[in-house]
Every structure is written in structure tokens, then in C-alpha cells.
Design an enzyme around this catalytic site. Structure first.
Site, short mmCIF file in Angstrom:
data_model
loop_
_atom_site.label_atom_id
_atom_site.label_comp_id
_atom_site.label_asym_id
_atom_site.label_seq_id
_atom_site.Cartn_x
_atom_site.Cartn_y
_atom_site.Cartn_z
N SER A 261 -83.03 27.83 100.82
CA SER A 261 -82.61 26.57 101.43
C SER A 261 -81.81 25.71 100.45
CB SER A 261 -83.84 25.85 101.97
OG SER A 261 -83.45 24.94 102.94
N LYS A 265 -78.73 26.96 97.94
CA LYS A 265 -77.43 26.38 97.61
C LYS A 265 -77.32 26.31 96.08
CE LYS A 265 -78.36 22.86 101.25
NZ LYS A 265 -78.29 23.51 102.51
N TRP A 352 -80.01 25.85 112.39
CA TRP A 352 -79.51 24.71 111.61
C TRP A 352 -78.67 25.19 110.42
CZ3 TRP A 352 -78.50 19.88 112.06
CH2 TRP A 352 -78.59 18.98 111.01
N HIS A 402 -87.07 29.54 109.19
CA HIS A 402 -86.50 29.10 107.91
C HIS A 402 -87.59 29.19 106.85
CE1 HIS A 402 -83.79 26.72 105.44
NE2 HIS A 402 -84.75 25.86 105.18
C1 GTR Z 1 -82.75 20.44 105.45
C2 GTR Z 1 -81.30 20.39 105.09
C3 GTR Z 1 -80.81 21.78 104.83
C4 GTR Z 1 -81.75 22.59 103.96
C5 GTR Z 1 -83.20 22.24 104.12
C6 GTR Z 1 -84.14 22.62 102.99
O1 GTR Z 1 -83.26 19.24 105.86
O2 GTR Z 1 -80.61 19.81 106.17
O3 GTR Z 1 -79.51 21.74 104.31
O4 GTR Z 1 -81.37 22.51 102.63
O5 GTR Z 1 -83.41 20.90 104.30
O6 GTR Z 1 -83.79 22.57 101.81
O7 GTR Z 1 -85.27 22.94 103.31
#
Ligand code: GTR
Length: 429
Positions: A261, A265, A352, A402
Site C-alpha cells: 500500500s 509506493k 481503490w 487490500h
Molecule cells: C489509503 C490510500 C491509498 C493507500 C492506503 C494504505 O487510504 O488512499 O493510497 O496507500 O491508504 O496505505 O493503506
């Protein structure tokens, strides 16, 4: 994508509970406007890039990502030194040697620092290849091992966290993301750093993190291309790699960087900007990670730069709603890893993060791998769920949410075996 594969994907994605995704975003493939990606094999002035010129193009792309997306980071300090704060040669019932290393960034005990939790498998011939990753909840959360020191930095609310501080009850609460024994059994060391130890993940977190204490950005008046939190965390990964390259039990030329997540990045930016990382893994990294910015599906530049303004260089916000003006897109971030192996993974219920945008970015990096004599992702179409594909660029779409799961790890370990264990020298005896 052929009709059957496409239908299988649509059925999988449509069957998801809508509530699993933040509202107000586009999740309709038919509503994704057409877009044109920048050509990774053309210089900014339009000239085509030859193999011999790739290093120059790589530099150009790095500068563009620094200037417009993640910001510029400082180099290492000559004052940095590491102190082994704790070690146990018979940790986890004898499976591993545990070492907890404090990295003192300006060389002083009271200065900025972070801690590396390192497990080295005792059954493997050393030095061993390693996975290095940041974690969300503190090193103590990755395993119930009572020998892990509790994080002392601020921790976001969650199980076992009281008023921003970790307590004993927080041990092992994120163990599902970190199959420590499995990684060790497969012959890899595992090095873990708590991201909040580098900088707390809040808009004002910079005040307590490395950005306030090292390099530019110490005043809170950030220039458009100053580093954001992702830049700071990625910088921390590079400093952790500095240490791992000095650890006699770790093969510093075989360190894979992994993240999930927002930390996916971060792993991508660390791996793209530092060629010492031998392999890069992006798990569900989404917007600002592996997903194409120009593809309007799921999270967008506008949303991410308002919800998390501290993550990126301030300039990125200027591209909200006008991603087509960005001089780069994320396939070029993945291409910066070439010819080193990279693995991009998505999950069916993680709309998402735009699974298709992640696949297309991986595919979009392929011309550079080909130019450099590697075969890339292979598949022409997005694979059906739970079918990993690829050679130098690995990809899978896992069924589910996720998360960083045991299934994901199995694919990364297999991929690392293929790319890092060529000589088989580091395998278990
Ligand atoms: C979310 C964000 C994503 C992702 C995620 C995470 O809220 O919108 O880009 O990075 O968090 O890190 O769990």
C-alpha cells in the site's frame, strides 16, 4: 484481453461489496476516459532512446519524479553509525539469529535514529539474501516474539496502542502480513523497520521525523520539489540497506525491498532511485505507486494529495484533475527498476488501488526491459485471479482484499528464488 478472461475479471470485480471501496470514485471501466501515456523510450525533447542512452534517460526520469512527484532527498551522512542494541543467536526456538540494530543518523545517541529488526535463518549458509520492508505498526507487531523491542515512536491507534504508544498487548498484531518463519525457512533473512520511526504518518509528522532533522524541509515551508513523507520513508530504506550491506550475515547484493500500500509506493520509489536494491516488490501500492495516474479509476491525484498532503512533493497537487500534464506516469517509475526484477501485485477487491492500472503500468515498463535484453511480463492480457505471470516483471491479481497475505509472500519468494538464487549458494544446506 480475450473475452473469457475479461468476463472472469468483470464477474470477480462486480461481485465485490461496493462499500469496500471509498465512495465518489469511478469504478466503471466504461467511464475511464481515453489517455495517452508518455513514451518511456523517448527523451523529454522527443528523441528516441537507444540502449546506450538508457542510463541518461533513467537520470532524466529520476529527476522528473523528484521534481513532480516524490521530491528530492538528501544523500547519506558520513556521520551515520549503527549500534547493535540486542542480539540473540537462538531466537524463535533456534530458527533464527535476531539482531536489533539502532541506526544513529547523525552519529549521536540523542539524534534522529531508527531501528532495524533483523532475523537471519540459522539453517542457511551465510551470507543470505534478504527481504527488507517497512511496517505500519511497529517492529513488535510483526511477530509475537517477546524479544522484539517495543516501538518507542508514535504509533497510530490500533490493537494494544494506548495514547499513541505501543504496549505489550500490541505484540504480533500484524503477524498476518509477515510470515517470518516461512521467509526464514525459504533461506532468506528478513529485515524490518517501523516507518513511524523514520517519520510519523501525519500531516505534521515531519516535525518529529527525519525531514525536520536532516537535509531540506526543516522549516515547514516546503519548496515544490522538497521530499514528502514517502521520500523520507524511502530514504530510510536506503539507510537500512547501507547497514545491511555491512552485516556479515546478509548478502548486500541480494536485498529485495518490499512494501504494501503506501509502503508499496515507498518500496517502489526506494527501488527505483537506488540501484543497490536487487529486486523490488509492490504489493497493492495503487495511486502514487504502481497504478497509472492518467487512468481515472479508483483513487486519483486530487484525492490522494488532499487526503495525504504530506506524502508527496508539494508540486504533485498541481496535477489534481490534470494528470495528463504530468511529465511522467507510473509505468516509468517501474521502468526505473530495469533491468532488475520487479514484482507488481494487485487484489480483486482492491479497486481503490486500480488493479488494471497496476497491470498496465507493469506492462508499460516492458519496453525498457526488452531494450535491456530482458523478457518482462510476458502476458499480453491481464491474467485471471490467482494466476501469477511474468519473468523479469512479475504480476498477479490475488483474489481478496487490500492486504499483504501469505499467498502474496509465496509468489515473492518463488520470484526471488528465480532471480536471486541463481548460484544456489545461499539456499539452505
Ligand atoms: C489509503 C490510500 C491509498 C493507500 C492506503 C494504505 O487510504 O488512499 O493510497 O496507500 O491508504 O496505505 O493503506
Amino acid at each position: 484481453m480475450n473475452r473469457t478472461t475479461w468476463l472472469a475479471l468483470v464477474v470477480t470485480l462486480v461481485a465485490l461489496p461496493a462499500a469496500a471501496q471509498p465512495a465518489g470514485a469511478n469504478y466503471d471501466e466504461a467511464k475511464v476516459p481515453a489517455y495517452t501515456l508518455p513514451d518511456v523510450l523517448r527523451f523529454a525533447d522527443g528523441r528516441p532512446v537507444t540502449v546506450a542512452e538508457w542510463p541518461k534517460r533513467r537520470e532524466e526520469l529520476l529527476r522528473l519524479f523528484e521534481t513532480h512527484v516524490y521530491g528530492r532527498s538528501p544523500g547519506p551522512s558520513t556521520k551515520t553509525r549503527s549500534v547493535v542494541a540486542e542480539s540473540d543467536p537462538r531466537a524463535l526456538g533456534g530458527l533464527a539469529t535476531r539482531r536489533q540494530v539502532r541506526v544513529l543518523l547523525d552519529g549521536t545517541e540523542g539524534g534522529p535514529s531508527f531501528e532495524i529488526l533483523l532475523y537471519v535463518p540459522n539453517a542457511a549458509r551465510r551470507p543470505v539474501p534478504a527481504f527488507l520492508g517497512l511496517n505500519f505498526d511497529g517492529n513488535h507487531a510483526v511477530h509475537p516474539d517477546p524479544g522484539i523491542r517495543l516501538a518507542t515512536a508514535w504509533v497510530d491507534e490500533g490493537p494494544g496502542v494506548v495514547a499513541g504508544r505501543a504496549t505489550e498487548a500490541a505484540r504480533g498484531t500484524d503477524a498476518a502480513s509477515w510470515p517470518v518463519e516461512r521467509v526464514l525457512d525459504r533461506g532468506y533473512a528478513l529485515a524490518i523497520v517501523y516507518y513511524g520511526d523514520i517519520e510519523p504518518d501525519r500531516a505534521d509528522g515531519w516535525k518529529e521525523g527525519v525531514r525536520a532533522r536532516i537535509g531540506p524541509g526543516t522549516t515547514g515551508r516546503f519548496a515544490p520539489d522538497d521530499w514528502g513523507a514517502i521520500g523520507a520513508w524511502a530514504w530510510g530504506l536506503r539507510r537500512a540497506l547501507d547497514y545491511l550491506q555491512t552485516d556479515p550475515d546478509v548478502d548486500g547484493r541480494k536485498v529485495a525491498v518490499i512494501g504494501h500500500s503506501r509502503l508499496g509506493k515507498t518500496a517502489l520509489w526506494a527501488g527505483a532511485s537506488d540501484e543497490r536494491f536487487a529486486l523490488v516488490v509492490s504489493n497493492d501500492s495503487g495511486e502514487g505507486g504502481a497504478a497509472l495516474a492518467r487512468r481515472k479509476f479508483g483513487e486519483t491525484t486530487a484525492r490522494i494529495t488532499t487526503a495525504f498532503p504530506h506524502w508527496f512533493a508539494p508540486r504533485l497537487a498541481e496535477y489534481a484533475g490534470r494528470e495528463e500534464a504530468l511529465p511522467v506516469d507510473q509505468h516509468e517509475l517501474l521502468a526505473l527498476v530495469a533491468p532488475r526484477p520487479i514484482y507488481v501485485a494487485s487484489a480483486t477487491e482492491d479497486l481503490w488501488a486500480d488493479p488494471r492500472g497496476e497491470f498496465l503500468a507493469a506492462k508499460g515498463a516492458e519496453p525498457v526491459y526488452r531494450l535491456l535484453g530482458r523478457s518482462g511480463i510476458g502476458a499480453e492480457e491481464m491474467p485471471v485471479p490467482d494466476r501469477p505471470v511474468g519473468d523479469s516483471i512479475g504480476y498477479h491479481l490475488r483474489r481478496g482484499k487490500h492486504a499483504l497475505t501469505a499467498y502474496d509472500w509465496e509468489q515473492y519468494l518463488d520470484f526471488a528464488d528465480r532471480h536471486l538464487l541463481d548460484a544456489r549458494a545461499s539456499r539452505r544446506d
